[in-house]
Design a protein around this motif. Structure first.
Motif, PDB file in Angstrom:
ATOM      1  N   UNK A 123       0.808  -1.211   0.000  1.00  0.00           N
ATOM      2  CA  UNK A 123       0.000   0.000   0.000  1.00  0.00           C
ATOM      3  C   UNK A 123       0.847   1.269   0.000  1.00  0.00           C
ATOM      4  N   UNK A 124       2.138   1.096  -0.255  1.00  0.00           N
ATOM      5  CA  UNK A 124       3.003   2.244  -0.476  1.00  0.00           C
ATOM      6  C   UNK A 124       3.631   2.856   0.756  1.00  0.00           C
ATOM      7  N   UNK A 125       3.546   2.195   1.904  1.00  0.00           N
ATOM      8  CA  UNK A 125       4.169   2.719   3.114  1.00  0.00           C
ATOM      9  C   UNK A 125       5.689   2.572   2.995  1.00  0.00           C
ATOM     10  N   UNK A 126       6.411   3.573   3.455  1.00  0.00           N
ATOM     11  CA  UNK A 126       7.874   3.555   3.379  1.00  0.00           C
ATOM     12  C   UNK A 126       8.449   2.544   4.363  1.00  0.00           C
ATOM     13  N   UNK A 127       9.209   1.585   3.853  1.00  0.00           N
ATOM     14  CA  UNK A 127       9.880   0.587   4.691  1.00  0.00           C
ATOM     15  C   UNK A 127      11.281   1.107   4.995  1.00  0.00           C
ATOM     16  N   UNK A 137      12.378 -12.176  19.272  1.00  0.00           N
ATOM     17  CA  UNK A 137      11.536 -11.017  18.942  1.00  0.00           C
ATOM     18  C   UNK A 137      11.688 -10.691  17.461  1.00  0.00           C
ATOM     19  N   UNK A 138      10.563 -10.449  16.793  1.00  0.00           N
ATOM     20  CA  UNK A 138      10.561 -10.063  15.391  1.00  0.00           C
ATOM     21  C   UNK A 138      10.228  -8.584  15.291  1.00  0.00           C
ATOM     22  N   UNK A 139      11.028  -7.840  14.527  1.00  0.00           N
ATOM     23  CA  UNK A 139      10.806  -6.403  14.392  1.00  0.00           C
ATOM     24  C   UNK A 139      11.010  -5.969  12.939  1.00  0.00           C
ATOM     25  N   UNK A 140      10.457  -4.800  12.626  1.00  0.00           N
ATOM     26  CA  UNK A 140      10.698  -4.101  11.366  1.00  0.00           C
ATOM     27  C   UNK A 140      10.380  -2.637  11.622  1.00  0.00           C
ATOM     28  N   UNK A 141      10.878  -1.764  10.767  1.00  0.00           N
ATOM     29  CA  UNK A 141      10.627  -0.332  10.937  1.00  0.00           C
ATOM     30  C   UNK A 141      10.051   0.265   9.658  1.00  0.00           C
ATOM     31  N   UNK A 142       9.001   1.055   9.850  1.00  0.00           N
ATOM     32  CA  UNK A 142       8.369   1.776   8.754  1.00  0.00           C
ATOM     33  C   UNK A 142       8.239   3.238   9.159  1.00  0.00           C
TER      34      UNK A 142
END
Length: 261
Positions: A123-127, A137-142
């Motif tokens: 949906x076009x969110x900046x990763x 622990x699983x993480x990601x940043x947007x």
């Protein structure tokens, strides 16, 4: 040295918003609310985070779309309740974003980081940083469309608002300041020595070490809000610490408030 903190102390549960403050390279906004309720083991309760965006209804819709919550008004501000955690939005020009500033990012717990990340990317969110594992622990940043860095995290916590993450040259000392004023116990998150935190029950306040943190004004996160248990005691403590009051305690719109740095 720990950063100065702007505080607004309030005699009822009706928040306002804070102006800017500075201390060396670290600058935060903090809003304190004092309802003078029954005593608690903590000197204060976490109240809210306040973001600056050019279109507040659009921001509310974006956060509700990805993280749920209940949209509402908080005084004059558009806002969202994520369970017991409140996120408020004030209208303002585009900011420099939160990444690298004293309030570096906010965290949201999700059931499946990979699934949420995939939806956001489609949906076009900046990763900003892709999915990765840190122990169990699983993480990601947007990044939201207005510059606030968001950590998606799955550490077994219920979905919803999870933490606020500070950058500071002295993370332990900074959180010691928070614990002294707001209560709580400073420790490490899951024994990660580089991540200090205070668990306030409904959210975690975290800090990691960073040098040359840029000034705070003009960033996406406008301020953090706290609900004080004892107005007079807190004011006295801050005075004893030679805290600079930008605005001395006063009555405004039915509640007491003050601005400090």
């Amino acid at each position: 040295m720990i950063p100065s903190h702007l505080l607004v102390l309030n005699a009822v549960c009706q928040p306002t918003y804070a102006t800017q403050e500075s201390h060396e390279s670290m600058r935060h906004y903090l809003l304190l609310l004092s309802a003078l309720l029954a005593s608690n083991v903590q000197a204060a309760e976490w109240d809210h985070i306040h973001l600056t965006v050019p279109d507040t209804p659009k921001a509310v819709a974006w956060y509700v779309h990805y993280f749920g919550g209940t949209s509402m008004k908080s005084g004059p501000f558009d806002a969202i309740w994520f369970g017991p955690n409140l996120m408020k939005f004030r209208s303002g020009a585009d900011t420099a974003g939160s990444a690298g500033s004293p309030v570096n990012h906010v965290g949201f717990a999700v059931d499946d980081v990979a699934k949420t990340l995939s939806q956001m990317e489609s949906e076009g969110v900046k990763i900003v940083r892709p999915l990765r594992e840190i122990g169990d622990v699983t993480v990601a940043h947007v990044e939201d469309p207005w510059g606030t860095l968001i950590e998606l995290i799955d550490d077994g916590s219920p979905p919803g608002f999870h933490h606020v993450h500070l950058l500071t040259p002295t993370p332990e000392q900074t959180l010691d300041w928070y614990a002294d004023i707001f209560g709580g116990k400073v420790g490490h998150y899951r024994n990660l020595e580089q991540v200090w935190e205070i668990n306030y029950g409904t959210m975690r306040l975290r800090a990691t070490q960073a040098e040359d943190v840029p000034p705070f004004p003009g960033r996406a996160v406008d301020h953090l809000g706290w609900h004080m248990k004892n107005w007079n005691e807190t004011i006295a403590k801050l005075k004893e610490k030679s805290t600079v009051f930008q605005l001395e305690p006063r009555m405004s719109a039915g509640h007491m408030m003050a601005f400090i740095e």
